[in-house]
Design a protein around this motif. Structure first.
Motif, PDB file in Angstrom:
ATOM      1  N   ASP A  86       8.036  15.393  33.283  1.00 64.56           N
ATOM      2  CA  ASP A  86       7.919  15.663  34.721  1.00 64.56           C
ATOM      3  C   ASP A  86       9.064  16.556  35.200  1.00 64.56           C
ATOM      4  O   ASP A  86       8.853  17.470  36.018  1.00 64.56           O
ATOM      5  N   ILE A  87      10.271  16.285  34.718  1.00 63.97           N
ATOM      6  CA  ILE A  87      11.416  17.115  35.113  1.00 63.97           C
ATOM      7  C   ILE A  87      11.259  18.528  34.563  1.00 63.97           C
ATOM      8  O   ILE A  87      11.557  19.517  35.248  1.00 63.97           O
ATOM      9  N   ASP A  88      10.805  18.645  33.308  1.00 60.44           N
ATOM     10  CA  ASP A  88      10.568  19.968  32.726  1.00 60.44           C
ATOM     11  C   ASP A  88       9.580  20.760  33.564  1.00 60.44           C
ATOM     12  O   ASP A  88       9.784  21.947  33.855  1.00 60.44           O
ATOM     13  N   ASN A  89       8.488  20.100  33.950  1.00 63.63           N
ATOM     14  CA  ASN A  89       7.471  20.780  34.760  1.00 63.63           C
ATOM     15  C   ASN A  89       8.008  21.154  36.141  1.00 63.63           C
ATOM     16  O   ASN A  89       7.636  22.194  36.700  1.00 63.63           O
ATOM     17  N   GLN A  90       8.875  20.290  36.684  1.00 69.28           N
ATOM     18  CA  GLN A  90       9.471  20.597  37.981  1.00 69.28           C
ATOM     19  C   GLN A  90      10.330  21.854  37.898  1.00 69.28           C
ATOM     20  O   GLN A  90      10.261  22.736  38.763  1.00 69.28           O
ATOM     21  N   MET A  91      11.130  21.966  36.850  1.00 72.27           N
ATOM     22  CA  MET A  91      11.981  23.149  36.681  1.00 72.27           C
ATOM     23  C   MET A  91      11.137  24.394  36.443  1.00 72.27           C
ATOM     24  O   MET A  91      11.445  25.480  36.955  1.00 72.27           O
ATOM     25  N   ARG A  92      10.066  24.257  35.673  1.00 73.99           N
ATOM     26  CA  ARG A  92       9.168  25.398  35.449  1.00 73.99           C
ATOM     27  C   ARG A  92       8.554  25.860  36.769  1.00 73.99           C
ATOM     28  O   ARG A  92       8.471  27.055  37.054  1.00 73.99           O
ATOM     29  N   GLY A  93       8.120  24.873  37.585  1.00 72.32           N
ATOM     30  CA  GLY A  93       7.502  25.218  38.863  1.00 72.32           C
ATOM     31  C   GLY A  93       8.474  25.905  39.813  1.00 72.32           C
ATOM     32  O   GLY A  93       8.112  26.870  40.489  1.00 72.32           O
ATOM     33  N   LEU A  94       9.711  25.421  39.849  1.00 73.15           N
ATOM     34  CA  LEU A  94      10.720  26.043  40.712  1.00 73.15           C
ATOM     35  C   LEU A  94      11.020  27.469  40.257  1.00 73.15           C
ATOM     36  O   LEU A  94      11.151  28.387  41.087  1.00 73.15           O
ATOM     37  N   CYS A  95      11.130  27.663  38.946  1.00 77.05           N
ATOM     38  CA  CYS A  95      11.398  29.011  38.429  1.00 77.05           C
ATOM     39  C   CYS A  95      10.221  29.943  38.705  1.00 77.05           C
ATOM     40  O   CYS A  95      10.413  31.115  39.052  1.00 77.05           O
ATOM     41  N   LYS A  96       9.011  29.406  38.548  1.00 80.79           N
ATOM     42  CA  LYS A  96       7.834  30.236  38.791  1.00 80.79           C
ATOM     43  C   LYS A  96       7.770  30.679  40.245  1.00 80.79           C
ATOM     44  O   LYS A  96       7.348  31.794  40.556  1.00 80.79           O
ATOM     45  N   GLY A  97       8.199  29.781  41.156  1.00 75.31           N
ATOM     46  CA  GLY A  97       8.226  30.144  42.576  1.00 75.31           C
ATOM     47  C   GLY A  97       9.203  31.259  42.874  1.00 75.31           C
ATOM     48  O   GLY A  97       9.062  31.979  43.877  1.00 75.31           O
ATOM     49  N   LEU A  98      10.198  31.420  41.982  1.00 72.58           N
ATOM     50  CA  LEU A  98      11.175  32.498  42.129  1.00 72.58           C
ATOM     51  C   LEU A  98      10.783  33.740  41.340  1.00 72.58           C
ATOM     52  O   LEU A  98      11.559  34.700  41.264  1.00 72.58           O
ATOM     53  N   GLY A  99       9.607  33.687  40.724  1.00 71.40           N
ATOM     54  CA  GLY A  99       9.148  34.835  39.938  1.00 71.40           C
ATOM     55  C   GLY A  99       9.685  34.848  38.522  1.00 71.40           C
ATOM     56  O   GLY A  99       9.635  35.881  37.850  1.00 71.40           O
ATOM     57  N   ILE A 100      10.194  33.707  38.045  1.00 74.40           N
ATOM     58  CA  ILE A 100      10.760  33.617  36.696  1.00 74.40           C
ATOM     59  C   ILE A 100       9.841  32.751  35.845  1.00 74.40           C
ATOM     60  O   ILE A 100       9.631  31.566  36.142  1.00 74.40           O
ATOM     61  N   VAL A 101       9.267  33.317  34.802  1.00 79.00           N
ATOM     62  CA  VAL A 101       8.384  32.579  33.901  1.00 79.00           C
ATOM     63  C   VAL A 101       9.182  32.225  32.646  1.00 79.00           C
ATOM     64  O   VAL A 101       9.632  33.108  31.914  1.00 79.00           O
ATOM     65  N   LEU A 102       9.363  30.934  32.397  1.00 82.35           N
ATOM     66  CA  LEU A 102      10.179  30.482  31.276  1.00 82.35           C
ATOM     67  C   LEU A 102       9.443  30.553  29.940  1.00 82.35           C
ATOM     68  O   LEU A 102      10.068  30.591  28.896  1.00 82.35           O
ATOM     69  N   GLY A 103       8.123  30.548  29.969  1.00 79.57           N
ATOM     70  CA  GLY A 103       7.343  30.629  28.741  1.00 79.57           C
ATOM     71  C   GLY A 103       7.316  29.308  27.996  1.00 79.57           C
ATOM     72  O   GLY A 103       7.843  28.290  28.451  1.00 79.57           O
ATOM     73  N   LYS A 104       6.704  29.327  26.813  1.00 77.09           N
ATOM     74  CA  LYS A 104       6.589  28.115  26.010  1.00 77.09           C
ATOM     75  C   LYS A 104       7.953  27.760  25.418  1.00 77.09           C
ATOM     76  O   LYS A 104       8.613  28.607  24.833  1.00 77.09           O
ATOM     77  N   ALA A 105       8.322  26.490  25.578  1.00 73.29           N
ATOM     78  CA  ALA A 105       9.598  26.033  25.023  1.00 73.29           C
ATOM     79  C   ALA A 105       9.646  24.520  25.080  1.00 73.29           C
ATOM     80  O   ALA A 105       9.119  23.898  26.013  1.00 73.29           O
TER      81      ALA A 105
END
Length: 212
Positions: free
Chosen positions: A45-64
């Motif tokens: 859940d925390i991983d997904n939260q960080m991914r969502g926050l980054c995506k909102g900033l236009g940053i795609v973290l990719g698979k990891a």
């Protein structure tokens, strides 16, 4: 007094279902597996939260995985220190969860190595220590099952069957019993069919079942 008389009458007539009481050691291992699963879900859940926050900033973290994800987030924070107040608590919580999950992993691995039945099950393609250990402690005493099909029903893997005339349709499984055990078995089956390259009778049977 009336309740005692009623219970005695039910026992005399056989109007009850016997409930198997599992051993204390198995209960402890099952509790450890359940606690580990809870921590894994929280970390996800925390991983997904960080991914969502980054995506909102236009940053795609990719698979990891969780470890690589934390490194990618650290790289983002190095370039954008103003986001430190948002991401730093999440990264710290994720790190703490990972540490405790690894602690559970070491404890469960020690239990698996000390159990001959678990080690034997791990020789099955696609079966790892967590799946084998969870299966052994869930079944506990295999002699309480008269037929192998009873184990599938106990784990909620019995599919619904609808027959009418020429129609013969197999529906979804009952999903009764231990949800965690079914999850492990599903993951093991997926590994067997998609990751394990070595052929075996079990893999051939699973492939035919998947095609059907």
């Amino acid at each position: 007094q009336n309740d005692a008389k009623g219970l005695a009458e039910m026992a005399r007539m056989g109007w009850y279902r016997e409930a198997a009481v599992k051993g204390a050691e198995n209960w402890k291992t099952r509790s450890m597996l359940a606690a580990r699963t809870k921590l894994v879900n929280l970390r996800r859940d925390i991983d997904n939260q960080m991914r969502g926050l980054c995506k909102g900033l236009g940053i795609v973290l990719g698979k990891a995985g969780s470890t690589n994800l934390a490194r990618k987030v650290d790289a983002v924070l190095a370039e954008a220190p103003d986001l430190q107040d948002i991401f730093a608590p999440l990264v710290l919580a994720q790190s703490c969860l990972t540490e405790q999950i690894e602690r559970f992993n070491r404890q469960l691995m020690a239990v698996a190595k000390g159990d001959q039945t678990v080690r034997r099950m791990m020789t099955v393609p696609g079966i790892g220590p967590l799946t084998a250990l969870s299966f052994v402690v869930t079944i506990d005493n295999p002699t309480r099952f008269k037929h192998s099909a009873d184990v599938g029903a106990y784990l909620g893997l019995t599919p619904r069957r609808y027959q009418s005339g020429e129609m013969d349709r197999t529906g979804r499984i009952s999903k009764r019993g231990n949800h965690q055990m079914r999850t492990y078995l599903f993951e093991a089956a997926n590994v067997l069919l998609t990751v394990v390259r070595r052929g075996s009778a079990l893999k051939r049977w699973g492939s035919k079942l998947a095609k059907r």
